[in-house]
Design a protein around this motif. Structure first.
Motif, short mmCIF file in Angstrom:
data_model
loop_
_atom_site.label_atom_id
_atom_site.label_comp_id
_atom_site.label_asym_id
_atom_site.label_seq_id
_atom_site.Cartn_x
_atom_site.Cartn_y
_atom_site.Cartn_z
N PHE A 10 0.85 -1.21 0.00
CA PHE A 10 0.00 0.00 0.00
C PHE A 10 0.88 1.25 0.00
O PHE A 10 0.67 2.18 -0.78
N LEU A 11 1.89 1.27 0.90
CA LEU A 11 2.74 2.46 1.00
C LEU A 11 3.59 2.67 -0.25
O LEU A 11 3.83 3.81 -0.67
N ARG A 12 4.01 1.56 -0.84
CA ARG A 12 4.81 1.67 -2.08
C ARG A 12 3.98 2.36 -3.16
O ARG A 12 4.44 3.29 -3.83
N GLN A 13 2.73 1.91 -3.28
CA GLN A 13 1.89 2.48 -4.33
C GLN A 13 1.43 3.90 -4.00
O GLN A 13 1.42 4.78 -4.86
N ALA A 14 1.06 4.12 -2.73
CA ALA A 14 0.45 5.41 -2.38
C ALA A 14 1.50 6.48 -2.14
O ALA A 14 1.29 7.64 -2.48
N LYS A 15 2.64 6.11 -1.56
CA LYS A 15 3.60 7.14 -1.13
C LYS A 15 4.98 6.96 -1.75
O LYS A 15 5.85 7.79 -1.56
N GLY A 16 5.18 5.84 -2.39
CA GLY A 16 6.45 5.63 -3.06
C GLY A 16 7.59 5.23 -2.14
O GLY A 16 8.73 5.21 -2.56
N PHE A 17 7.32 4.90 -0.85
CA PHE A 17 8.45 4.38 -0.08
C PHE A 17 8.24 2.94 0.36
O PHE A 17 7.12 2.48 0.50
N ARG A 18 9.38 2.26 0.49
CA ARG A 18 9.36 0.84 0.82
C ARG A 18 9.77 0.65 2.26
O ARG A 18 10.92 0.86 2.60
N LEU A 19 8.87 0.20 3.08
CA LEU A 19 9.21 -0.11 4.46
C LEU A 19 9.91 -1.46 4.48
O LEU A 19 9.63 -2.33 3.66
N SER A 20 10.78 -1.66 5.46
CA SER A 20 11.33 -3.00 5.60
C SER A 20 10.58 -3.73 6.69
O SER A 20 9.93 -3.12 7.53
N ALA A 21 10.71 -5.06 6.62
CA ALA A 21 10.02 -5.89 7.60
C ALA A 21 11.04 -6.80 8.25
O ALA A 21 12.03 -7.20 7.63
N GLU A 22 10.82 -7.09 9.52
CA GLU A 22 11.75 -7.94 10.28
C GLU A 22 10.98 -8.94 11.09
O GLU A 22 9.93 -8.60 11.63
N LYS A 23 11.58 -10.14 11.21
CA LYS A 23 10.92 -11.13 12.06
C LYS A 23 11.48 -11.03 13.48
O LYS A 23 12.69 -10.97 13.67
N ARG A 24 10.60 -10.97 14.45
CA ARG A 24 11.03 -11.07 15.86
C ARG A 24 10.03 -11.94 16.59
O ARG A 24 8.84 -11.70 16.50
N THR A 25 10.56 -12.94 17.23
CA THR A 25 9.65 -13.80 18.01
C THR A 25 10.19 -13.92 19.43
O THR A 25 11.31 -13.52 19.73
N GLY A 26 9.37 -14.53 20.28
CA GLY A 26 9.80 -14.76 21.66
C GLY A 26 9.79 -13.46 22.43
O GLY A 26 10.53 -12.53 22.11
N GLY A 27 8.96 -13.38 23.41
CA GLY A 27 8.88 -12.15 24.19
C GLY A 27 8.04 -11.13 23.46
O GLY A 27 7.71 -11.31 22.29
N ASN A 28 7.73 -10.08 24.16
CA ASN A 28 6.88 -9.06 23.58
C ASN A 28 7.74 -7.86 23.22
O ASN A 28 8.20 -7.13 24.09
N PRO A 29 8.00 -7.65 21.95
CA PRO A 29 8.88 -6.57 21.54
C PRO A 29 8.18 -5.23 21.50
O PRO A 29 8.73 -4.23 21.09
N SER A 30 6.96 -5.21 22.00
CA SER A 30 6.10 -4.09 21.69
C SER A 30 6.51 -2.79 22.36
O SER A 30 6.45 -1.74 21.77
N LEU A 31 6.93 -2.86 23.62
CA LEU A 31 6.87 -1.65 24.40
C LEU A 31 7.90 -0.60 24.04
O LEU A 31 7.61 0.57 24.05
N ASN A 32 9.11 -1.04 23.70
CA ASN A 32 10.15 -0.04 23.57
C ASN A 32 10.70 0.17 22.16
O ASN A 32 11.50 1.06 21.96
N SER A 33 10.28 -0.67 21.22
CA SER A 33 10.85 -0.45 19.89
C SER A 33 10.18 0.76 19.27
O SER A 33 8.96 0.78 19.13
N SER A 34 11.00 1.74 18.92
CA SER A 34 10.37 2.95 18.39
C SER A 34 10.37 2.90 16.86
O SER A 34 11.16 2.19 16.24
#
Ligand code: ACM
Ligand code: ZN
Length: 631
Positions: free
Chosen positions: A66-90
């Motif tokens: 969606f972002l590639r088509q609408a805004k022209g930028f490519r986000l990267s994606a990363e796999k993280r498992t185990g534990g909850n990475p939610s709170l501090n990754s900005s």
């Protein structure tokens, strides 16, 4: 002063809360619960999407695309498992799989990151909401207001029907149709594959079904109900190969849409009788011709011949091999009993089975098919005529002739899907027929569709549990092109989706029409690859008469960035007329009148129908309700 302070403070808080809430209003269907937060999350080219499984990786890909088509930028994606990475990754968008599979999700947006909890469909739907929140934020940066969305659907069955038999549509269009459904969290595609006018599904065992039954020599022109105009002399037809079907099922499943196939029986089957006339009543029936017009036809499958059941069981066996859906739709609607009444095989069946009449014969037919389908672990859905002569024990009733059948079935503790033709048939008009392309007689306008509530008040709380959901139907006798289908379903499908998803307490037409719909139609208009109906200007009162001396008319376009033009001389407005820029003050001298006509024209040039309102100065007449008067 001291006493006033808390009041002012409270008013300020209330105003802020309301304006923050409204920043979330662009989600359609409106979520079950929204709590606004402080600040906003900004998506930029450095934002990272974090996934924890193959499924969340695939879903993350949707947002990246969606972002590639609408805004022209490519986000990267990363796999993280185990534990909850939610709170501090900005600067991250985190997709956290939950163990329980459901269509619900939770999305917490903070200035640091976005955390999405869901599983399968739930995560997919969270992404649809996120895409909608990202779509309308203007320029290059995407700023998403902080807050928490907790969402789940009101009904589990949220269906769109598409009839590909009255007119044939290519697979590329079916994919677009499914994409639109998925964007609005609709989860069931009812594929109406067979009709008197064409058989559209390849069946290995019976190749003549598509070789002969998929084609008709020509098609009726004009309205079968009002003004038939002869035939077009153009052959029409087509069918889907098994490979195409498998591919479409996969495509839909990736978008959490289940495809339910419909094979019509015992009526609406003349295209099958063209190929295999021996399945009709009597000795040596036929020959038959694929139907070229619209209506109900007397030739149906013979309910007395064993060969009919052998044929249908073989067809259904192939259908169930192809389609993994729990439900198989077997039609059952509009079956004239004329042929059965004079057929020695049908009459013998009635005698052998101790049936009272041909209605019970129809019931015998459906129950026998049901038993076969049940034996393969599947459940049948039938149109509400399957109630006549006794309901098959496990059948789900699709209520199309209003809600009566659905109510009766729920009262008998049968599951029900509501598809009443007087509310959610999208082949009916969405505005005055004089200004619209040809449709099926009857008006199902946007407001009516929006107001439709699948859980009828005629049912008790206990009976309402049998209502699985609702389905909007798209019969295509007057839709020969994909463009026309798009026009007929948009924007009514958005109103329908909200009726299926949003809790009653959150469902309100004005914010839907005035705040959210204009943004969604703007996005569609901007892409300019999909047709849609442009609703009349908000505030334009069509076909109405007001009395008074001075009126202030305030208008708003139904599509963002669209313009409203008007005339006061009873000619149809166009771009060369007055542009609406601020509220109009119409003064009407004694004994005179003003006629205001308006049109909405979108940025891409799509036009609404024209509204016409009369303002007269004479004293109020008792015939005109006072609430229509304004001065
Ligand atoms: C129907 O519209 N005949 C189900
Ligand atoms: Zn018969």
């Amino acid at each position: 002063m001291n006493k006033l302070f808390p009041v002012i403070f409270l008013v300020l808080i209330a105003t802020t809360a309301r304006s923050q809430t409204s920043r979330f209003t662009n989600i359609i269907p409106y979520p079950a619960s929204v709590v606004t937060g402080e600040g906003q999350f900004t998506v930029n080219s450095k934002t990272i999407l974090i996934y924890d499984s193959e499924e969340t990786k695939r879903i993350a890909g949707l947002y990246i695309e969606f972002l590639r088509q609408a805004k022209g930028f490519r986000l990267s994606a990363e796999k993280r498992t185990g534990g909850n990475p939610s709170l501090n990754s900005s600067n991250t968008i985190i997709l956290n799989s939950q163990t329980e599979r459901s269509e619900g999700y939770e999305m917490r947006i903070r200035p640091e990151n976005i955390l999405i909890k869901g599983n399968g469909a739930g995560t997919f739907y969270a992404l649809q909401s996120l895409i909608q929140l990202s779509e309308f934020t203007g320029d290059q940066a995407i700023r998403i207001p902080a807050g928490t969305v907790k969402d789940q659907p009101r009904f589990g069955y949220r269906g769109m029907h598409l009839d590909v038999a009255l007119h044939f549509f290519p697979v590329t269009f079916l994919k677009k149709f499914i994409d639109l459904m998925a964007q609005y969290k609709l989860n069931t595609f009812h594929w109406h594959l067979t009709e008197d006018q064409g058989w559209r599904l390849e069946i290995k065992k019976y190749p003549k079904l598509t070789r002969e039954g998929a084609w008709r020599a020509q098609t009726l022109l004009g309205s079968a109900q009002n003004n038939p105009m002869g035939y077009d002399s153009i052959p029409h037809g087509g069918f889907y190969t098994r490979e195409q079907v498998k591919e479409l099922i996969r495509y839909a499943a990736d978008r959490y849409v289940t495809i339910i196939p419909e094979i019509e029986m015992p009526g609406h089957c003349i295209s099958a009788l063209v190929a295999y006339p021996e399945l009709a009543c009597g000795d040596h029936p036929g020959p038959f011709k694929t139907i070229e017009s619209w209506g109900i036809y007397e030739d149906v499958f013979c309910a007395g011949k064993e060969s009919t059941f052998t044929f249908l069981e073989n067809v259904l066996t192939e259908v169930m091999e192809l389609f993994p859906s729990r439900y198989i739709h077997i039609g059952g609607d509009e079956v004239p009993k004329t042929r059965w009444k004079t057929c020695k095989y049908c009459q013998q069946r009635i005698k052998d089975q101790h049936l009272k009449d041909e209605h019970e014969l129809q019931s015998y037919f459906i129950q026998r098919i049901e038993k076969f389908v049940n034996s393969r672990g599947r459940t049948i859905i039938g149109w509400d005529e399957i109630l006549e002569g006794g309901l098959a024990p496990n059948a789900i009733v699709m209520s199309w002739r209003g809600e009566k059948g659905g109510i009766a079935a729920a009262q008998q503790h049968h599951q029900v899907i509501m598809a009443p033709n007087d509310y959610i048939y999208f082949d009916h008009y969405q505005a005055k027929p004089e200004q619209e392309p040809l449709g099926f007689p009857g008006l199902n306008d946007l407001n009516k569709v929006y107001q439709y509530n699948p859980a009828s008040d005629a049912l008790t709380a206990e009976q309402k549990k049998y209502v699985l959901g609702a389905e909007a139907c798209v019969w295509t006798e007057y839709m020969a092109t994909p463009a026309k289908v798009e026009y007929m379903i948009l924007p009514r499908m958005l109103a329908f989706a909200e009726g299926c998803w949003t809790p009653v307490a959150q469902k309100q037409y004005e914010p839907f029409l005035e705040d959210r719909l204009p943004l969604h139609l703007w996005a569609i208009d901007k892409k300019n690859d999909t047709h849609f109906f442009v609703p009349m200007a908000i505030g334009a009162a069509d076909n109405r008469v007001f009395q008074g001396k001075s009126f202030t008319v305030t208008l708003k376009p139904t599509v963002k960035d669209a313009r409203i033009f008007y005339t006061l001389d009873d000619t149809d407005p166009r771009e060369t007329d007055y542009l609406y820029e601020k509220p109009l003050i119409l003064k009407v001298p004694d004994g005179e009148k003003r006629i205001l006509k308006t049109i909405v024209i979108t940025a891409s040039g799509r036009r609404s129908a024209i509204s016409r309102t009369t303002y007269i100065s004479t004293r109020p007449s008792p015939l005109i309700p006072q609430r229509h008067l304004s001065e």
